[in-house]
Enzyme design. Structure first.
Site, PDB file in Angstrom:
ATOM      1  N   LYS A  49      61.275  67.359  22.401  1.00 27.21           N
ATOM      2  CA  LYS A  49      61.142  67.384  20.937  1.00 27.21           C
ATOM      3  C   LYS A  49      59.800  66.786  20.521  1.00 27.21           C
ATOM      4  O   LYS A  49      59.108  67.316  19.652  1.00 27.21           O
ATOM      5  CB  LYS A  49      62.305  66.615  20.292  1.00 27.21           C
ATOM      6  N   GLN A 109      69.108  60.797  18.416  1.00 28.36           N
ATOM      7  CA  GLN A 109      69.497  61.630  19.558  1.00 28.36           C
ATOM      8  C   GLN A 109      70.944  61.347  19.935  1.00 28.36           C
ATOM      9  O   GLN A 109      71.320  60.210  20.208  1.00 28.36           O
ATOM     10  CB  GLN A 109      68.551  61.336  20.750  1.00 28.36           C
ATOM     11  N   ASP A 144      67.624  66.664  11.046  1.00 29.40           N
ATOM     12  CA  ASP A 144      68.715  67.400  11.698  1.00 29.40           C
ATOM     13  C   ASP A 144      69.760  67.928  10.711  1.00 29.40           C
ATOM     14  O   ASP A 144      70.694  68.619  11.108  1.00 29.40           O
ATOM     15  CB  ASP A 144      69.434  66.485  12.708  1.00 29.40           C
TER      16      ASP A 144
END
Ligand code: NAD
Length: 283
Positions: free
Chosen positions: A50, A94, A117
């Site tokens: 990422k 995460q 997200d």
């Protein structure tokens, strides 16, 4: 045809970069904080990928890795600090978090304005009513794949297998918004085979290795495999029995090097979007 997701991921990143350059010109330096707790090897690889993808587009990243036994309170306090840090324009936690934490509670504390997200319920709600620029990453990536390959969705029958908030629900919503007729199947669905066999497009996001078999797919169907699983030999595989299903499909995505790549690229896009929120704040 096996879809080249790497090419599409690169295209998403190339489309994003000029917008990031524009932000830099306006004095905004996009920077996402990637927060992780523990030592999970796969998670470390994910955050590395990422970071690399963000940097390709000119977005800075700050990796913050806490010890496995950090308390939920301490972790939430550190996220709150990032919420208030003007040099951080996006935050990503995460998953999975260590078992003693409530992931939902932790993710909900991320400021909606920095929630790359789209885990915060405010953002998710706005996404459903079409009131935000932020789209959950995997769903965004899948729609880009369908668009890139010029796969017609309108009037088609799409079967989504899996109803999670992260993948199943958001992609069902976007397919519906694109005028498809959408059937959502899940672990309590009877006769999954019958639903899938009637699908023009199957999107599978279950985490069950090789769940979608050749007798469940009609000739010429499009199959999008979101699953990232291990088979009986520990080898990476998707939700689809790729070897036997692929010959039937007009299009299929592989695992690995499939939807995972466009999901990461979508994250880069969202990181640019949350940085854009600062454009208006500073005026
Ligand atoms: P989840 O566990 O939250 O949800 C799984 C869903 O699958 C549930 O709705 C459940 O009802 C359904 N399901 C489970 N067993 C089933 C069965 N036998 N038949 C029909 N439906 C069944 O999982 P998730 O977070 O949505 O992730 C699903 C998979 O996608 C996992 O393999 C995950 O690793 C992968 N994933 C990949 C990406 C990517 O970028 N490629 C992103 C997110 C998740």
């Amino acid at each position: 045809m096996i879809i080249n997701c790497k090419k599409i991921a690169n295209e998403i990143i190339s489309e994003t970069k000029p917008k990031v350059d524009e932000l830099h010109k306006n004095g905004i330096v996009p920077c996402i904080a990637i927060v992780m707790a523990g030592n999970d090897y796969a998670s470390k690889i994910y955050i590395h990928n990422k970071s690399k993808a963000c940097q390709k587009a000119g977005i800075r990243t700050r990796e913050i890795i806490f010890r496995e036994n950090i308390s939920e309170y301490e972790l939430m306090k550190s996220i709150e600090k990032l919420n208030n840090d003007k040099s951080v324009t996006g935050i990503l936690v995460q998953l999975p978090l260590p078992k003693h934490m409530d992931e939902k509670k932790v993710c909900e504390i991320i400021s909606p304005a920095k929630d790359v997200d789209v885990f915060n319920p405010i953002n998710f709600g706005n996404f459903i009513i079409g009131n935000t620029d932020l789209t959950p990453c995997t769903a965004y990536g899948i729609m880009k794949v369908l668009k890139y390959e010029q796969i017609k969705i309108s009037e088609k029958h799409c079967v989504v297998v899996g109803r999670s908030n992260i993948v199943g629900k958001p992609i069902s919503h976007l397919l519906l918004k694109s005028d498809a007729t959408v059937t959502v199947c899940h672990s309590k669905t009877h006769n999954l085979e019958n639903f899938c066999k009637n699908a023009d497009v199957i999107v599978s996001a279950t985490g069950v290795p090789k769940l979608i078999k050749k007798n469940m797919v009609k000739n010429g169907a499009v199959v999008i495999d979101v699953g990232i699983n291990r088979d009986e030999n520990g080898k990476l595989c998707g939700d689809v029995d790729f070897e036997n299903v692929e010959p039937l499909c007009s299009y299929i995505t592989p695992v690995p090097k499939g939807i995972g790549l466009v999901t990461v690229a979508a994250l880069v896009h969202n990181a640019m979007k949350t940085a854009c929120f600062n454009l208006f704040k500073n005026k």
